[in-house]
Design a protein around this motif. Structure first.
Motif, PDB file in Angstrom:
ATOM      1  N   SER A 107       0.421  47.516   9.080  1.00  0.00           N
ATOM      2  CA  SER A 107       1.725  46.866   9.241  1.00  0.00           C
ATOM      3  C   SER A 107       1.614  45.347   9.156  1.00  0.00           C
ATOM      4  N   THR A 114      10.200  48.315   3.413  1.00  0.00           N
ATOM      5  CA  THR A 114      11.315  48.917   4.148  1.00  0.00           C
ATOM      6  C   THR A 114      11.201  50.430   4.126  1.00  0.00           C
ATOM      7  N   GLN A 116      12.547  54.318   6.283  1.00  0.00           N
ATOM      8  CA  GLN A 116      13.599  54.942   7.070  1.00  0.00           C
ATOM      9  C   GLN A 116      12.990  55.767   8.205  1.00  0.00           C
ATOM     10  N   VAL A 122      13.705  50.256   8.758  1.00  0.00           N
ATOM     11  CA  VAL A 122      12.733  49.544   9.575  1.00  0.00           C
ATOM     12  C   VAL A 122      11.753  48.837   8.657  1.00  0.00           C
ATOM     13  N   GLN A 123      11.493  47.573   8.944  1.00  0.00           N
ATOM     14  CA  GLN A 123      10.456  46.852   8.212  1.00  0.00           C
ATOM     15  C   GLN A 123       9.081  47.314   8.701  1.00  0.00           C
ATOM     16  N   SER A 124       8.154  47.460   7.774  1.00  0.00           N
ATOM     17  CA  SER A 124       6.831  47.959   8.151  1.00  0.00           C
ATOM     18  C   SER A 124       6.150  47.062   9.176  1.00  0.00           C
ATOM     19  N   ASN A 126       7.465  45.784  11.699  1.00  0.00           N
ATOM     20  CA  ASN A 126       7.992  46.126  13.028  1.00  0.00           C
ATOM     21  C   ASN A 126       7.726  47.573  13.416  1.00  0.00           C
ATOM     22  N   LEU A 127       7.097  48.341  12.523  1.00  0.00           N
ATOM     23  CA  LEU A 127       6.926  49.762  12.763  1.00  0.00           C
ATOM     24  C   LEU A 127       6.174  50.086  14.058  1.00  0.00           C
ATOM     25  N   VAL A 130       8.552  49.701  16.979  1.00  0.00           N
ATOM     26  CA  VAL A 130       9.600  50.726  16.959  1.00  0.00           C
ATOM     27  C   VAL A 130       9.049  52.048  17.488  1.00  0.00           C
TER      28      VAL A 130
END
Length: 210
Positions: A107, A114, A116, A122-124, A126-127, A130
């Protein structure tokens, strides 16, 4: 391994990470088997398999033709994950923190992809956060993920941040890892053709260099 543990072929207590057993009884295999237990057969096991497949397929794609660097990252994250797990609360199973550490590194290296998750973009980059929030909302334990974040960030900092900010490259790929990965790559691609000297078009009078 999960099959053997689910059907009581092997006791999980013989394979979990237990430092007294490693250091005082010589059961060093626990340092390896702790990374391969994803729980018994259940929905959590299926989610773990999906996580492993997605994470390592993305990482493998990013590190294409850089096998030695990938091997260094995997080994470094395993060692630092065990250290951080011990400092946190002696994690007996390191599979989840280890996979999460690899996902965190990916990440950071590919932050703008991007994807789903349950229909939400979700941006990678921020994965990991999240997923940690998702585990919190579903009653999971976030500390396992945080151990992975710590291991992954340590690698990313030493490999990418520190050399650019201070000029210190403390995490170089060891020569033996480079040698082993090249040998494995040659072996995986099959035996290399032998060099042939003095061959005519019909293959007559050929001298083969063995």
């Amino acid at each position: 391994m999960s099959f053997c543990m689910t059907y009581s072929i092997i006791s999980p207590y013989k394979l979990f990470l237990d430092f007294p057993s490693v250091f005082y009884q010589g059961q060093i295999w626990r340092l390896i088997t702790t990374f391969f237990f994803a729980g018994g057969f259940s929905m959590n096991f299926l989610f773990a398999m999906m996580m492993i497949y997605y994470t390592f397929s993305q990482v493998e794609s990013h590190f294409k033709n850089k096998e030695s660097e990938l091997a260094t990252m995997l080994l470094f994250n395993a060692v630092t994950g065990i250290i951080y797990g011990w400092l946190a609360s002696e994690f007996m199973v390191m599979q989840s923190p280890y996979v999460f550490s690899v996902l965190y590194v990916w990440s950071k290296l590919v932050p703008d992809l991007t994807m789903q998750i349950y229909g939400f973009p979700v941006q990678s980059g921020n994965l990991p956060w999240v997923l940690i929030a998702f585990h919190l909302f579903t009653g999971g334990n976030p500390f396992s993920d945080l151990v992975g974040v710590a291991a992954g960030h340590t690698y990313y900092y030493l490999k990418h941040v520190l050399p650019e900010s201070h000029g210190y490259n403390l995490l170089k790929t060891p020569s033996w890892i480079d040698y082993v990965t090249k040998k494995l790559k040659v072996w995986a691609e099959g035996e290399q053709p032998r060099r042939v000297y003095g061959m005519n078009n019909d293959g007559a009078n050929a001298n083969v260099d063995r």
